[in-house]
Design a protein around this motif. Structure first.
Motif, PDB file in Angstrom:
ATOM      1  N   ASN A  61       0.824  -1.211   0.000  1.00  0.00           N
ATOM      2  CA  ASN A  61       0.000   0.000   0.000  1.00  0.00           C
ATOM      3  C   ASN A  61       0.856   1.258   0.000  1.00  0.00           C
ATOM      4  O   ASN A  61       0.554   2.225  -0.707  1.00  0.00           O
ATOM      5  CB  ASN A  61      -0.939   0.015   1.210  1.00  0.00           C
ATOM      6  CG  ASN A  61      -2.004  -1.043   1.107  1.00  0.00           C
ATOM      7  OD1 ASN A  61      -2.479  -1.364   0.031  1.00  0.00           O
ATOM      8  ND2 ASN A  61      -2.385  -1.606   2.227  1.00  0.00           N
ATOM      9  N   PHE A  62       1.916   1.251   0.796  1.00  0.00           N
ATOM     10  CA  PHE A  62       2.781   2.420   0.872  1.00  0.00           C
ATOM     11  C   PHE A  62       3.510   2.639  -0.442  1.00  0.00           C
ATOM     12  O   PHE A  62       3.682   3.770  -0.885  1.00  0.00           O
ATOM     13  CB  PHE A  62       3.777   2.276   2.016  1.00  0.00           C
ATOM     14  CG  PHE A  62       3.184   2.516   3.381  1.00  0.00           C
ATOM     15  CD1 PHE A  62       1.842   2.767   3.568  1.00  0.00           C
ATOM     16  CD2 PHE A  62       3.999   2.486   4.486  1.00  0.00           C
ATOM     17  CE1 PHE A  62       1.316   2.996   4.824  1.00  0.00           C
ATOM     18  CE2 PHE A  62       3.485   2.723   5.758  1.00  0.00           C
ATOM     19  CZ  PHE A  62       2.138   2.969   5.925  1.00  0.00           C
ATOM     20  N   ASP A  63       3.948   1.553  -1.070  1.00  0.00           N
ATOM     21  CA  ASP A  63       4.609   1.683  -2.368  1.00  0.00           C
ATOM     22  C   ASP A  63       3.652   2.281  -3.393  1.00  0.00           C
ATOM     23  O   ASP A  63       4.040   3.130  -4.191  1.00  0.00           O
ATOM     24  CB  ASP A  63       5.132   0.328  -2.856  1.00  0.00           C
ATOM     25  CG  ASP A  63       6.343  -0.165  -2.082  1.00  0.00           C
ATOM     26  OD1 ASP A  63       6.901   0.620  -1.276  1.00  0.00           O
ATOM     27  OD2 ASP A  63       6.717  -1.341  -2.260  1.00  0.00           O
ATOM     28  N   VAL A 119       9.036   6.254   6.631  1.00  0.00           N
ATOM     29  CA  VAL A 119       9.825   7.426   6.251  1.00  0.00           C
ATOM     30  C   VAL A 119       9.566   7.775   4.783  1.00  0.00           C
ATOM     31  O   VAL A 119       9.387   8.943   4.432  1.00  0.00           O
ATOM     32  CB  VAL A 119      11.328   7.189   6.528  1.00  0.00           C
ATOM     33  CG1 VAL A 119      12.190   8.249   5.875  1.00  0.00           C
ATOM     34  CG2 VAL A 119      11.576   7.152   8.033  1.00  0.00           C
ATOM     35  N   ALA A 120       9.500   6.759   3.927  1.00  0.00           N
ATOM     36  CA  ALA A 120       9.220   7.000   2.506  1.00  0.00           C
ATOM     37  C   ALA A 120       7.821   7.591   2.326  1.00  0.00           C
ATOM     38  O   ALA A 120       7.621   8.490   1.493  1.00  0.00           O
ATOM     39  CB  ALA A 120       9.360   5.701   1.713  1.00  0.00           C
ATOM     40  N   MET A 121       6.875   7.114   3.116  1.00  0.00           N
ATOM     41  CA  MET A 121       5.511   7.629   3.042  1.00  0.00           C
ATOM     42  C   MET A 121       5.474   9.102   3.441  1.00  0.00           C
ATOM     43  O   MET A 121       4.864   9.925   2.757  1.00  0.00           O
ATOM     44  CB  MET A 121       4.604   6.813   3.967  1.00  0.00           C
ATOM     45  CG  MET A 121       3.185   7.258   3.968  1.00  0.00           C
ATOM     46  SD  MET A 121       2.407   7.160   2.362  1.00  0.00           S
ATOM     47  CE  MET A 121       2.835   5.505   1.909  1.00  0.00           C
ATOM     48  N   ARG A 122       6.135   9.429   4.541  1.00  0.00           N
ATOM     49  CA  ARG A 122       6.163  10.824   4.992  1.00  0.00           C
ATOM     50  C   ARG A 122       6.866  11.706   3.956  1.00  0.00           C
ATOM     51  O   ARG A 122       6.424  12.816   3.670  1.00  0.00           O
ATOM     52  CB  ARG A 122       6.849  10.941   6.355  1.00  0.00           C
ATOM     53  CG  ARG A 122       6.840  12.378   6.879  1.00  0.00           C
ATOM     54  CD  ARG A 122       7.428  12.500   8.242  1.00  0.00           C
ATOM     55  NE  ARG A 122       8.824  12.112   8.226  1.00  0.00           N
ATOM     56  CZ  ARG A 122       9.582  11.996   9.296  1.00  0.00           C
ATOM     57  NH1 ARG A 122       9.079  12.229  10.489  1.00  0.00           N
ATOM     58  NH2 ARG A 122      10.841  11.641   9.204  1.00  0.00           N
ATOM     59  N   ALA A 123       7.938  11.203   3.359  1.00  0.00           N
ATOM     60  CA  ALA A 123       8.669  11.970   2.340  1.00  0.00           C
ATOM     61  C   ALA A 123       7.800  12.233   1.108  1.00  0.00           C
ATOM     62  O   ALA A 123       7.848  13.325   0.529  1.00  0.00           O
ATOM     63  CB  ALA A 123       9.950  11.231   1.943  1.00  0.00           C
ATOM     64  N   ALA A 124       6.991  11.252   0.724  1.00  0.00           N
ATOM     65  CA  ALA A 124       6.105  11.428  -0.431  1.00  0.00           C
ATOM     66  C   ALA A 124       5.112  12.559  -0.168  1.00  0.00           C
ATOM     67  O   ALA A 124       4.899  13.432  -1.018  1.00  0.00           O
ATOM     68  CB  ALA A 124       5.370  10.125  -0.741  1.00  0.00           C
ATOM     69  N   PHE A 148       2.102  14.677   8.300  1.00  0.00           N
ATOM     70  CA  PHE A 148       1.971  13.284   8.709  1.00  0.00           C
ATOM     71  C   PHE A 148       1.132  13.177   9.988  1.00  0.00           C
ATOM     72  O   PHE A 148       0.266  12.306  10.099  1.00  0.00           O
ATOM     73  CB  PHE A 148       3.364  12.680   8.922  1.00  0.00           C
ATOM     74  CG  PHE A 148       3.353  11.222   9.262  1.00  0.00           C
ATOM     75  CD1 PHE A 148       3.143  10.274   8.267  1.00  0.00           C
ATOM     76  CD2 PHE A 148       3.562  10.791  10.557  1.00  0.00           C
ATOM     77  CE1 PHE A 148       3.140   8.921   8.569  1.00  0.00           C
ATOM     78  CE2 PHE A 148       3.554   9.448  10.866  1.00  0.00           C
ATOM     79  CZ  PHE A 148       3.350   8.504   9.869  1.00  0.00           C
ATOM     80  N   ALA A 149       1.353  14.082  10.925  1.00  0.00           N
ATOM     81  CA  ALA A 149       0.582  14.076  12.170  1.00  0.00           C
ATOM     82  C   ALA A 149      -0.898  14.358  11.898  1.00  0.00           C
ATOM     83  O   ALA A 149      -1.785  13.697  12.467  1.00  0.00           O
ATOM     84  CB  ALA A 149       1.151  15.097  13.153  1.00  0.00           C
TER      85      ALA A 149
END
Length: 183
Positions: A61-63, A119-124, A148-149
């Protein structure tokens, strides 16, 4: 990985995904193994920890969300792209009730199996926010951590039965606050 091992792993993930969707991230590993018609040792051989199981479930899902963020960076209006991605993020997190707390913890713990995915999700999301900010379409006083929060808070709200009828409205309120330039 052998074809039969891959099939077994995929079956375990499908069963675990259904159990966690129903019961949340604290679903019994023993129950997941029972539902998959395997022993607990088999589940643990594939996924040594609950976090490893969750990472395997969430990674796909994150990808997908990371790919969507990349696509949105080059297409559409920055504010619409950010709102669309946030809606998908909240829906993804809501599918696995209780995962937000684990995600927040994983971001701070490089040893966590979920760390890289989170971390990748937050960066996206940060890239989409930064793009909207550069166009003057989003508040300049928030960053990726704040985003993100806020997204995590929206996912948590959607898990609360007493707020279920208001989640879309609250999503719109938060997004309009993010996308209002200034302060």
């Amino acid at each position: 990985m052998r074809a039969d091992a891959r099939k077994n792993r995929d079956h375990l993930l499908a069963v675990a995904g259904a159990a966690i969707t129903e019961q949340g991230v604290d679903a019994s590993l023993r129950d997941i193994a029972r539902r998959a018609d395997v022993g607990l040792a088999t589940l643990i051989r594939h996924f040594p920890t609950r976090e490893a199981l969750l990472e395997a479930l969430l990674r796909t899902n994150f990808d997908e969300l990371a790919v969507k963020a990349t696509d949105l960076e080059t297409s559409g209006e920055p504010d619409e792209a950010l709102a669309s991605w946030l809606r998908d993020f909240v829906a993804c997190a809501h599918n696995y009730r209780g995962v937000i707390e684990l995600m927040v913890t994983a971001i701070e713990d490089p040893q966590s199996a979920l760390h890289a995915s989170c971390v990748a999700m937050r960066a996206a999301g940060t890239r989409l926010l930064t793009r909207a900010q550069a166009q003057g379409l989003a508040r300049s006083d928030i960053d990726g951590t704040d985003l993100f929060a806020l997204a995590g808070s929206l996912a948590w709200l959607s898990d609360q039965p007493s707020f279920a009828a208001r989640t879309d409205h609250l999503f719109d309120v938060v997004v309009s606050a993010i996308l209002r330039p200034g302060t």
